[in-house]
Design a protein around this motif. Structure first.
Motif, PDB file in Angstrom:
ATOM      1  N   HIS A 189       0.843  -1.188   0.000  1.00  0.00           N
ATOM      2  CA  HIS A 189       0.000   0.000   0.000  1.00  0.00           C
ATOM      3  C   HIS A 189       0.885   1.247   0.000  1.00  0.00           C
ATOM      4  CE1 HIS A 189      -2.216  -3.387   1.573  1.00  0.00           C
ATOM      5  NE2 HIS A 189      -1.623  -3.268   2.720  1.00  0.00           N
ATOM      6  N   TYR A 190       1.827   1.234  -0.912  1.00  0.00           N
ATOM      7  CA  TYR A 190       2.891   2.235  -0.894  1.00  0.00           C
ATOM      8  C   TYR A 190       2.367   3.673  -0.948  1.00  0.00           C
ATOM      9  CZ  TYR A 190       7.856   3.303  -1.395  1.00  0.00           C
ATOM     10  OH  TYR A 190       9.142   3.737  -1.182  1.00  0.00           O
ATOM     11  N   PRO A 191       1.442   4.038  -1.827  1.00  0.00           N
ATOM     12  CA  PRO A 191       1.008   5.442  -1.863  1.00  0.00           C
ATOM     13  C   PRO A 191       0.422   5.927  -0.540  1.00  0.00           C
ATOM     14  CG  PRO A 191       0.287   4.289  -3.836  1.00  0.00           C
ATOM     15  CD  PRO A 191       0.804   3.250  -2.892  1.00  0.00           C
ATOM     16  N   VAL A 192      -0.385   5.097   0.112  1.00  0.00           N
ATOM     17  CA  VAL A 192      -0.993   5.514   1.381  1.00  0.00           C
ATOM     18  C   VAL A 192       0.072   5.625   2.467  1.00  0.00           C
ATOM     19  CG1 VAL A 192      -2.804   5.009   3.056  1.00  0.00           C
ATOM     20  CG2 VAL A 192      -3.098   4.331   0.667  1.00  0.00           C
ATOM     21  N   GLY A 233      -3.366   2.153  18.159  1.00  0.00           N
ATOM     22  CA  GLY A 233      -2.275   1.387  17.578  1.00  0.00           C
ATOM     23  C   GLY A 233      -2.568  -0.082  17.358  1.00  0.00           C
ATOM     24  N   PRO A 234      -3.146  -0.809  18.336  1.00  0.00           N
ATOM     25  CA  PRO A 234      -3.418  -2.241  18.117  1.00  0.00           C
ATOM     26  C   PRO A 234      -4.346  -2.529  16.945  1.00  0.00           C
ATOM     27  CG  PRO A 234      -3.497  -1.722  20.460  1.00  0.00           C
ATOM     28  CD  PRO A 234      -3.393  -0.414  19.734  1.00  0.00           C
ATOM     29  N   SER A 235      -5.136  -1.555  16.512  1.00  0.00           N
ATOM     30  CA  SER A 235      -6.046  -1.773  15.385  1.00  0.00           C
ATOM     31  C   SER A 235      -5.366  -1.564  14.041  1.00  0.00           C
ATOM     32  CB  SER A 235      -7.252  -0.818  15.495  1.00  0.00           C
ATOM     33  OG  SER A 235      -7.951  -1.015  16.710  1.00  0.00           O
ATOM     34  N   PHE A 236      -4.174  -1.007  14.038  1.00  0.00           N
ATOM     35  CA  PHE A 236      -3.488  -0.689  12.785  1.00  0.00           C
ATOM     36  C   PHE A 236      -2.085  -1.291  12.788  1.00  0.00           C
ATOM     37  CE2 PHE A 236      -6.197   3.239  13.470  1.00  0.00           C
ATOM     38  CZ  PHE A 236      -7.236   2.768  12.672  1.00  0.00           C
ATOM     39  N   ARG A 237      -1.994  -2.578  13.046  1.00  0.00           N
ATOM     40  CA  ARG A 237      -0.695  -3.260  13.073  1.00  0.00           C
ATOM     41  C   ARG A 237      -0.102  -3.440  11.673  1.00  0.00           C
ATOM     42  NH1 ARG A 237       1.258  -3.745  18.410  1.00  0.00           N
ATOM     43  NH2 ARG A 237      -0.378  -4.517  19.786  1.00  0.00           N
ATOM     44  N   THR A 238      -0.943  -3.517  10.650  1.00  0.00           N
ATOM     45  CA  THR A 238      -0.429  -3.747   9.303  1.00  0.00           C
ATOM     46  C   THR A 238       0.498  -2.631   8.855  1.00  0.00           C
ATOM     47  OG1 THR A 238      -2.467  -4.937   8.767  1.00  0.00           O
ATOM     48  CG2 THR A 238      -1.101  -4.240   6.920  1.00  0.00           C
ATOM     49  N   PHE A 239       0.201  -1.418   9.253  1.00  0.00           N
ATOM     50  CA  PHE A 239       1.061  -0.290   8.902  1.00  0.00           C
ATOM     51  C   PHE A 239       2.467  -0.490   9.467  1.00  0.00           C
ATOM     52  CE2 PHE A 239       2.843   3.802  10.284  1.00  0.00           C
ATOM     53  CZ  PHE A 239       3.025   4.408   9.048  1.00  0.00           C
ATOM     54  N   GLY A 240       2.567  -0.916  10.726  1.00  0.00           N
ATOM     55  CA  GLY A 240       3.876  -1.141  11.329  1.00  0.00           C
ATOM     56  C   GLY A 240       4.649  -2.247  10.639  1.00  0.00           C
ATOM     57  N   GLU A 241       3.968  -3.318  10.272  1.00  0.00           N
ATOM     58  CA  GLU A 241       4.648  -4.411   9.576  1.00  0.00           C
ATOM     59  C   GLU A 241       5.193  -3.942   8.226  1.00  0.00           C
ATOM     60  OE1 GLU A 241       1.717  -7.403   9.236  1.00  0.00           O
ATOM     61  OE2 GLU A 241       1.521  -7.749  11.409  1.00  0.00           O
ATOM     62  N   ASN A 242       4.396  -3.126   7.531  1.00  0.00           N
ATOM     63  CA  ASN A 242       4.794  -2.722   6.186  1.00  0.00           C
ATOM     64  C   ASN A 242       5.957  -1.737   6.180  1.00  0.00           C
ATOM     65  OD1 ASN A 242       2.867  -4.349   5.048  1.00  0.00           O
ATOM     66  ND2 ASN A 242       1.389  -2.736   4.694  1.00  0.00           N
ATOM     67  N   ILE A 243       6.020  -0.836   7.152  1.00  0.00           N
ATOM     68  CA  ILE A 243       7.136   0.113   7.125  1.00  0.00           C
ATOM     69  C   ILE A 243       8.460  -0.591   7.437  1.00  0.00           C
ATOM     70  CG2 ILE A 243       5.677   2.079   7.684  1.00  0.00           C
ATOM     71  CD1 ILE A 243       6.659   1.955  10.539  1.00  0.00           C
ATOM     72  N   ILE A 244       8.409  -1.671   8.215  1.00  0.00           N
ATOM     73  CA  ILE A 244       9.636  -2.447   8.445  1.00  0.00           C
ATOM     74  C   ILE A 244      10.042  -3.176   7.163  1.00  0.00           C
ATOM     75  CG2 ILE A 244      10.633  -4.366   9.740  1.00  0.00           C
ATOM     76  CD1 ILE A 244       8.965  -3.536  12.111  1.00  0.00           C
ATOM     77  N   LEU A 245       9.065  -3.724   6.453  1.00  0.00           N
ATOM     78  CA  LEU A 245       9.377  -4.368   5.179  1.00  0.00           C
ATOM     79  C   LEU A 245       9.914  -3.358   4.172  1.00  0.00           C
ATOM     80  CD1 LEU A 245       6.309  -6.771   4.801  1.00  0.00           C
ATOM     81  CD2 LEU A 245       8.642  -7.376   5.416  1.00  0.00           C
ATOM     82  N   LEU A 246       9.358  -2.162   4.166  1.00  0.00           N
ATOM     83  CA  LEU A 246       9.845  -1.137   3.252  1.00  0.00           C
ATOM     84  C   LEU A 246      11.267  -0.711   3.594  1.00  0.00           C
ATOM     85  CD1 LEU A 246       6.682   1.135   2.810  1.00  0.00           C
ATOM     86  CD2 LEU A 246       7.688  -0.422   1.140  1.00  0.00           C
ATOM     87  N   LEU A 247      11.552  -0.563   4.883  1.00  0.00           N
ATOM     88  CA  LEU A 247      12.906  -0.204   5.285  1.00  0.00           C
ATOM     89  C   LEU A 247      13.899  -1.289   4.889  1.00  0.00           C
ATOM     90  CD1 LEU A 247      14.705   1.825   6.798  1.00  0.00           C
ATOM     91  CD2 LEU A 247      14.252   0.521   8.891  1.00  0.00           C
ATOM     92  N   ASN A 248      13.470  -2.526   4.924  1.00  0.00           N
ATOM     93  CA  ASN A 248      14.343  -3.637   4.558  1.00  0.00           C
ATOM     94  C   ASN A 248      14.687  -3.617   3.070  1.00  0.00           C
ATOM     95  OD1 ASN A 248      15.750  -6.117   4.783  1.00  0.00           O
ATOM     96  ND2 ASN A 248      13.919  -7.233   4.158  1.00  0.00           N
ATOM     97  N   ARG A 249      13.775  -3.113   2.243  1.00  0.00           N
ATOM     98  CA  ARG A 249      13.971  -3.187   0.794  1.00  0.00           C
ATOM     99  C   ARG A 249      14.272  -1.841   0.152  1.00  0.00           C
ATOM    100  NH1 ARG A 249       9.380  -7.515  -1.281  1.00  0.00           N
ATOM    101  NH2 ARG A 249       9.801  -9.117   0.272  1.00  0.00           N
ATOM    102  N   GLU A 250      14.131  -0.749   0.885  1.00  0.00           N
ATOM    103  CA  GLU A 250      14.276   0.576   0.297  1.00  0.00           C
ATOM    104  C   GLU A 250      15.742   0.885   0.010  1.00  0.00           C
ATOM    105  OE1 GLU A 250      13.252   3.272  -1.708  1.00  0.00           O
ATOM    106  OE2 GLU A 250      11.497   2.693  -0.499  1.00  0.00           O
ATOM    107  N   THR A 251      15.996   1.454  -1.165  1.00  0.00           N
ATOM    108  CA  THR A 251      17.347   1.841  -1.564  1.00  0.00           C
ATOM    109  C   THR A 251      17.510   3.348  -1.683  1.00  0.00           C
ATOM    110  OG1 THR A 251      16.764   1.597  -3.912  1.00  0.00           O
ATOM    111  CG2 THR A 251      17.720  -0.326  -2.791  1.00  0.00           C
ATOM    112  N   GLU A 252      16.423   4.105  -1.597  1.00  0.00           N
ATOM    113  CA  GLU A 252      16.496   5.561  -1.681  1.00  0.00           C
ATOM    114  C   GLU A 252      16.692   6.148  -0.292  1.00  0.00           C
ATOM    115  OE1 GLU A 252      13.791   9.310  -3.355  1.00  0.00           O
ATOM    116  OE2 GLU A 252      13.373   7.252  -3.979  1.00  0.00           O
ATOM    117  N   THR A 253      17.655   7.024  -0.158  1.00  0.00           N
ATOM    118  CA  THR A 253      18.005   7.556   1.152  1.00  0.00           C
ATOM    119  C   THR A 253      16.866   8.359   1.769  1.00  0.00           C
ATOM    120  OG1 THR A 253      20.318   7.681   0.467  1.00  0.00           O
ATOM    121  CG2 THR A 253      19.697   8.946   2.404  1.00  0.00           C
ATOM    122  N   SER A 254      16.192   9.183   0.984  1.00  0.00           N
ATOM    123  CA  SER A 254      15.109   9.997   1.531  1.00  0.00           C
ATOM    124  C   SER A 254      13.970   9.148   2.065  1.00  0.00           C
ATOM    125  CB  SER A 254      14.586  10.957   0.457  1.00  0.00           C
ATOM    126  OG  SER A 254      14.060  10.241  -0.657  1.00  0.00           O
TER     127      SER A 254
END
Length: 528
Positions: A189-192, A233-254
């Motif tokens: 859900h990258y744009p959101v 926060g407990p109702s929106f755990r998917t957001f936390g999981e996804n930002i960790i996955l994005l940090l793991n794969r992101e190559t752009e510094t910004s």
């Protein structure tokens, strides 16, 4: 397709592209003709949006044709201004799609377009459009999210614009992520997510600017992203999981900096210490360790931000509870960053050392697992550490930025150039300090590597050291020029004795005595 005075139309896709090219190559001698040309381009593109322009790349190609046309080269500012005002006033979804696509494409090339949009009030307009077309036009909704993200990360938003973002809009974005958690076509859900990340950065910048700027408004802007996660926060755990996955794969510094800024706030806000699952925190720690080891020497800005996040991560989250995850790896990482392993020619700069020591002063990391388990700390993490140990001020983290599109350098992809760069830095540092220039390295002449002769083998597989030659006169053998003395022959083994009966006469009597021979290993007794 059309006459000189009638509207443009297209009955097939080839006719559409021909008509669009004819519109953009027509002469515009007066402002009225220019307006008519822009209107024809808009009408034809918006009508073909749902017929010939199936993908976003097709719509972008129509915008690119306008950007490369003589009309835009001669009247670029006027065209840009007209489309911005049209975005503010238009309600038709198809035409809004064309406007937003052109402004997004133009803003990525010319950043002043986004700055002009902010000054004209387009941010508030995008808020209304995103909430209004969410369940009606998915293509336009996604495009508007991308436009809001690109516009917000180029320029600081005005305080009056941020005040228009309410809790309902932020919760709406979080709910979109949860509702689309099973969408295989958009797993992150990258744009959101990017809109939430850039809103958090805007809140951080606004809060730090209000603290140092005497002309700032008296009403402080509330960071609604952190607020919603603190309450729901407990109702929106998917957001936390996804930002960790994005940090793991992101190559752009910004992009990495945007994620790290939000993580820093979550790990320094008491209400969100335990927002993430423990397994997700362990994955995050693995990602941070890997990225810190992979950053080259010149990437100090990103390295400092990772260290500023690592300190509260280890001190305030579930990772502070035993059994402590990867304590030995963390200690080894800190030793490497201190320069103890001799991996760098120059010692780390002072900020890196200060941040490394801040991480090392984490109670369970400094005391060890055994001490932590025997006498657990009952106080809260905030009370157990002073502020200088838990993290930097928000202003330091908020003001870290990088231009969009800059890729994060990797130590693994440039190991050869790293040593040369560090040697050059060492030479420059020596010259700056007033010392003598470094001597050139001593040239070495490498000796050619001699190949060993092939060792002959016996036909049974036993190697033969050399071919011995025997001197028939002396009986000595010669192997490779060396005299090998002749070994004495082994002693001969006497043959076994046979048993025999001996008759011994005793004193003239007729009595006889039988004597048997002893074994061959012992001498036979002497008989008198």
């Amino acid at each position: 397709m059309a006459d000189s005075n009638g509207p443009w139309s297209a009955e097939s896709e080839p006719q559409f592209w021909d008509a669009l090219n004819g519109i953009l190559t027509s002469a515009c001698a007066t402002p009225e003709q220019l307006d008519e040309t822009l209107r024809s381009w808009l009408d034809l593109t918006s009508e073909a949006r749902n017929t010939y322009l199936d993908s976003e790349d097709d719509v972008a190609h129509c915008s690119q044709m306008l950007l490369e046309s003589p009309i835009f080269r001669n009247y670029g500012d006027y065209v840009r201004t007209q489309l911005i005002y049209s975005l503010l006033q238009e309600d038709d979804f198809a035409k809004l799609h064309v406007y937003a696509n052109f402004l997004l494409l133009d803003g990525r090339t010319e950043e002043d377009t986004f700055r002009t949009m902010i000054n004209k009030g387009c941010f508030v307009r995008l808020l209304e459009l995103i909430k209004g077309c969410g369940g009606k036009d998915a293509r336009l909704h996604r495009l508007l999210l991308q436009l809001m993200y690109e516009m917000s990360r180029i320029e600081h938003l005005r305080s009056e614009d941020l005040l228009q973002v309410d809790d309902g809009f932020v919760m709406y974005l979080f709910q979109l992520i949860e509702a689309l958690s099973d969408d295989a076509s958009d797993p992150y859900h990258y744009p959101v997510i990017r809109v939430l990340l850039v809103l958090n950065e805007q809140y951080m910048v606004a809060s730090t600017s209000a603290a140092v700027d005497p002309n700032s408004p008296t009403v402080l802007v509330t960071n609604r992203v952190v607020k919603i996660l603190s309450i729901h926060g407990p109702s929106f755990r998917t957001f936390g999981e996804n930002i960790i996955l994005l940090l793991n794969r992101e190559t752009e510094t910004s992009q990495q900096l945007l994620i790290l800024k939000l993580l820093y706030l979550l790990f320094t806000t008491a209400a969100t210490y335990e927002y993430f699952y423990t397994n997700d925190l362990r994955v995050l720690l693995d990602v941070i360790i890997r990225n810190l080891l992979d950053l080259p020497a010149e990437a100090n800005m990103l390295r400092h931000t990772y260290l500023r996040v690592l300190a509260p991560l280890l001190a305030h989250t579930q990772l502070s509870q035993p059994p402590h995850y990867k304590r030995d790896q963390i200690v080894s990482l800190l030793e490497i960053l201190r320069g103890s392993g001799g991996a760098h020619f120059l010692p780390p700069e002072p900020t890196t050392l200060r941040l490394v020591e801040r991480v090392a002063k984490t109670p369970w990391l400094a005391a060890g697992e055994e001490k932590a388990e025997s006498s657990p700390d009952t106080t809260s993490p905030v009370e157990s550490l002073v502020y200088s140990q838990t993290g930097s001020s928000v202003s330091v983290v908020a003001n870290v930025s990088e231009k969009p599109g800059v890729k994060t350098p990797s130590l693994k992809s440039n190991r050869g150039g790293l040593r040369a760069s560090m040697t050059k830095d060492r030479a420059a540092a020596t010259a700056t300090d007033g010392g003598s220039p470094p001597r050139p390295p001593i040239s070495r002449t490498l000796r050619p590597k001699m190949s060993l002769p092939e060792v002959p083998k016996h036909r049974h597989g036993v190697p033969i050291v050399g071919h011995p030659s025997v001197n028939m006169t002396s009986g000595a053998a010669h192997v490779d020029g060396n005299v090998v003395p002749k070994k004495p022959p082994p002693p001969k083994i006497p043959p076994p004795r046979r048993k025999a009966r001996l008759l011994v006469a005793t004193g003239g009597s007729d009595a006889r005595t039988t004597v048997e021979t002893l074994p061959a290993t012992e001498p036979a007794p002497h008989l008198a």
